[in-house]
Design a protein around this motif. Structure first.
Motif, PDB file in Angstrom:
ATOM      1  N   LEU A 352     136.287  71.488  52.005  1.00 29.44           N
ATOM      2  CA  LEU A 352     135.789  73.192  51.642  1.00 29.44           C
ATOM      3  C   LEU A 352     135.600  73.806  53.204  1.00 29.44           C
ATOM      4  O   LEU A 352     135.842  74.852  53.336  1.00 29.44           O
ATOM      5  N   LEU A 353     135.745  72.859  54.138  1.00 26.75           N
ATOM      6  CA  LEU A 353     135.353  73.662  55.321  1.00 26.75           C
ATOM      7  C   LEU A 353     136.551  73.458  56.292  1.00 26.75           C
ATOM      8  O   LEU A 353     137.090  74.250  57.299  1.00 26.75           O
ATOM      9  N   ASP A 354     137.543  72.429  55.847  1.00 25.65           N
ATOM     10  CA  ASP A 354     138.897  72.282  56.688  1.00 25.65           C
ATOM     11  C   ASP A 354     139.871  73.153  56.135  1.00 25.65           C
ATOM     12  O   ASP A 354     140.213  72.967  55.240  1.00 25.65           O
ATOM     13  N   HIS A 355     140.354  74.289  57.134  1.00 25.58           N
ATOM     14  CA  HIS A 355     141.495  74.877  56.635  1.00 25.58           C
ATOM     15  C   HIS A 355     142.180  75.283  57.850  1.00 25.58           C
ATOM     16  O   HIS A 355     141.988  75.214  59.273  1.00 25.58           O
ATOM     17  N   ASP A 360     141.733  84.304  63.585  1.00 28.75           N
ATOM     18  CA  ASP A 360     140.762  83.677  64.579  1.00 28.75           C
ATOM     19  C   ASP A 360     139.360  83.874  63.769  1.00 28.75           C
ATOM     20  O   ASP A 360     138.690  84.705  64.237  1.00 28.75           O
ATOM     21  N   LYS A 361     139.159  82.916  63.032  1.00 27.11           N
ATOM     22  CA  LYS A 361     137.997  82.852  61.980  1.00 27.11           C
ATOM     23  C   LYS A 361     137.053  81.791  62.180  1.00 27.11           C
ATOM     24  O   LYS A 361     137.675  80.742  62.296  1.00 27.11           O
ATOM     25  N   THR A 362     135.944  81.919  62.060  1.00 28.35           N
ATOM     26  CA  THR A 362     135.009  80.507  62.154  1.00 28.35           C
ATOM     27  C   THR A 362     134.533  80.277  60.630  1.00 28.35           C
ATOM     28  O   THR A 362     134.005  81.306  60.089  1.00 28.35           O
ATOM     29  N   SER A 367     128.136  78.731  58.709  1.00 26.92           N
ATOM     30  CA  SER A 367     128.452  79.809  57.753  1.00 26.92           C
ATOM     31  C   SER A 367     128.474  79.743  56.363  1.00 26.92           C
ATOM     32  O   SER A 367     128.061  80.447  55.654  1.00 26.92           O
ATOM     33  N   LEU A 368     128.603  78.369  55.766  1.00 25.27           N
ATOM     34  CA  LEU A 368     128.388  78.049  54.477  1.00 25.27           C
ATOM     35  C   LEU A 368     127.080  78.309  54.135  1.00 25.27           C
ATOM     36  O   LEU A 368     126.843  78.520  53.052  1.00 25.27           O
ATOM     37  N   VAL A 394     138.669  85.860  52.545  1.00 25.93           N
ATOM     38  CA  VAL A 394     137.974  86.279  53.826  1.00 25.93           C
ATOM     39  C   VAL A 394     138.583  85.344  54.795  1.00 25.93           C
ATOM     40  O   VAL A 394     138.942  85.575  55.857  1.00 25.93           O
ATOM     41  N   ILE A 395     138.427  83.988  54.461  1.00 27.65           N
ATOM     42  CA  ILE A 395     138.841  82.974  55.416  1.00 27.65           C
ATOM     43  C   ILE A 395     140.274  82.953  55.486  1.00 27.65           C
ATOM     44  O   ILE A 395     140.903  82.776  56.734  1.00 27.65           O
TER      45      ILE A 395
END
Length: 411
Positions: A352-355, A360-362, A367-368, A394-395
Motif C-alpha cells: 500500500l505504501l510502496d509505489h 515528486d510526491k510523498t 500520510s496514510l 493522486v499518488i
C-alpha cells in the motif's frame, strides 16, 4: 584405356566413396539427434568423425552459452584457457567461412590450421579451431565444408535442446503460477462481512498473477472474533502452499488456544519446521471480545495497524519479530486495548505504501494516518475504495508489491 583415364576414374571413385562416407556420418549424427541422444554422446561422435575419418589431430570447439563461450570439446596438444581461446576467436568475429590460420598475426591462432565459425543470422553460435589437419589440396575445400556442416548440425541440435528445455521450464513456471493462484484464491476469505458487532471490508490486489499477501477473518464464537493480515516472503506454488499451511494452522490453534502469544509461538515453530528458515512471514494478529470490549493483538514485524477512535489515531506496533526466522522467538509482547463503539481499524500490507512514483510526491505511514483521520467516518468498504482511488489518482504511482487492505468498524 590410357593411364590418365584410369587415374581420373580412380579419383572419381575415391571422391564418390568419400561423399558416401560423409553422408553416412551425417545420417548417423542426424539419427542420434532424432533419438534425443545426450550431448556428451553427440560430442563424442563429432570427435570420432574428425579424428578417424578426417584425420584432424587437434580440436577446440567453443559454443555460446548465456552470453559467454564455453569449451565444449577439446583434444590434441596443450589445452589453452578458454578465455584465451575466446579472445583469439573474437579477432575473427567477421569471418563467416573456414579461414586458414598459418599466417595469422595472433600467435595462438597460428598453432592451428583452420578456423571454423558457426553463425545463425548475425549471431555467432560456435567457433572451432582445427589443427594437425592432413588432407589433399584437391579435397581441402570439400573437407572444410563438411566439417562446418557436421559441426553446424550438432550446434543446431544443441540449440534446439536448449530452447526445448527453456520452453519446458517456462511452461512449468506458468503452470506453477496457475496452481499457486488457484491455491491462493481458495485461501482468500470473505471480501465483506457485517453483523451487529462488526463490519469488515477487504481489498486484495496482487502485483502479479500470484502474490504473497494473506488475510483472514474468523468468527470464533458468539462473543469473539479474530483477524489476521500477513505477508509471506517469495512467490509461486511454494509460497502459496506455505500460506495454505499457515491458514490451516492459524484456524486450528486459534480455535483451541485462548492466548495469542501461544498461537504466534506455535505458528513460528510450524513455519520454521516447514521452511527451515528459508522463508518468513510478517503478520498482525488480533482478537476481540464483545463482552469485555477488549482487543488483544500481536504485531510480528508487520506494518503497524491504524486504530482510529474518538478522533484520535494510534498505531499498533507491540508484538515480536517476523516469524520463520528464529527457532525460538526472542520476545513476544501482547497488546491490549479497550475498544470504544465506532472504532475503525485499518490493516494493510507494505504494498500500500510502496509505489514507483511518477511525480515528486510523498506517501508513507504519516500520510496514510492523515487520510484515515480525514475519512474515518466512512464505512469500511467506502474507505477502502476511497483509499485505492487516492493512490491511483493522486499518488499516481505503480505498486511494486501486492496491496492488501483489511478494514473493520467495531460497533
Amino acid at each position: 584405356m590410357d593411364i590418365d583415364e584410369i587415374s581420373a576414374e580412380d579419383e572419381l571413385i575415391r571422391l564418390l566413396l568419400k561423399r558416401q562416407t560423409e553422408l553416412n556420418a551425417l545420417l548417423e549424427v542426424t539419427q542420434a539427434i532424432n533419438k534425443d541422444t545426450r550431448t556428451p554422446v553427440l560430442i563424442q561422435m563429432l570427435q570420432v568423425i574428425l579424428k578417424s575419418y578426417l584425420q584432424v589431430g587437434k580440436l577446440r570447439f567453443l559454443i555460446e552459452r548465456d552470453g559467454n563461450f564455453v569449451l565444449l570439446s577439446k583434444y590434441g596438444g596443450d589445452i589453452e584457457p578458454v578465455g584465451s581461446l575466446h579472445v583469439a576467436c573474437q579477432k575473427l568475429s567477421k569471418v563467416k567461412w573456414p579461414e586458414p590460420l598459418a599466417n595469422h598475426e595472433d600467435g595462438l591462432l597460428r598453432t592451428y590450421d583452420y578456423f571454423i565459425p558457426i553463425y545463425h543470422k548475425k549471431k555467432a553460435l560456435a567457433y572451432a579451431l582445427i589443427g594437425d589437419f592432413n588432407t589433399s589440396s584437391e579435397l581441402l575445400n570439400n573437407d572444410l565444408n563438411f566439417i562446418q556442416t557436421v559441426i553446424n548440425v550438432i550446434v543446431v541440435a544443441l540449440e534446439n535442446k536448449k530452447l526445448f528445455k527453456e520452453r519446458l521450464e517456462s511452461e512449468r513456471f506458468h503452470r506453477e503460477m496457475e496452481l499457486a493462484a488457484e491455491v491462493q484464491n481458495m485461501l482468500i476469505p470473505l471480501k465483506t462481512y457485517k453483523d451487529s458487532s462488526v463490519e469488515v471490508s477487504a481489498r486484495y490486489i496482487p502485483h502479479q498473477n500470484i502474490g504473497g499477501d494473506y488475510f483472514d477473518f474468523i468468527r470464533l464464537n458468539k462473543h469473539e472474533f479474530l483477524w489476521c493480515i500477513a505477508d509471506v516472503s517469495g512467490k509461486g506454488i511454494s509460497a502459496a502452499l506455505l500460506m495454505a499451511n499457515f491458514q490451516a494452522s492459524l484456524r486450528a490453534w486459534s480455535a483451541v488456544e485462548d492466548d495469542l502469544t501461544n498461537v504466534v509461538d506455535r505458528l513460528n515453530k510450524i513455519v520454521i519446521n516447514n521452511t527451515k528458515g528459508e522463508r518468513f512471514i510478517t503478520l498482525f494478529l488480533a482478537k476481540y471480545n464483545e463482552k469485555t470490549r477488549k482487543l488483544n493483538y500481536i504485531n510480528a514485524g508487520h506494518n503497524a495497524t491504524i486504530l482510529l477512535s474518538q478522533g484520535e489515531a494510534i498505531t499498533l506496533k507491540l508484538g515480536t519479530t517476523m516469524i520463520g526466522v528464529f527457532d525460538e522467538l526472542p520476545f513476544i509482547n501482547q497488546g491490549e486495548i479497550d475498544i470504544e463503539p465506532g472504532t475503525l481499524i485499518v490493516n494493510y500490507t507494505d504494498g500500500l505504501l510502496d509505489h514507483e512514483y511518477s511525480a515528486d510526491k510523498t506517501w508513507g505511514e504519516e500520510s496514510l494516518i492523515d487520510f484515515v483521520n480525514t475519512h474515518g467516518k466512512s464505512d469500511p468498504d467506502t474507505l477502502n475504495e476511497m483509499l485505492m482511488d487516492h493512490i491511483k489518482k493522486v499518488i499516481k504511482g505503480k505498486p511494486i508489491d501486492d496491496v492488501t487492505l483489511l478494514t473493520l468498524r467495531i460497533f
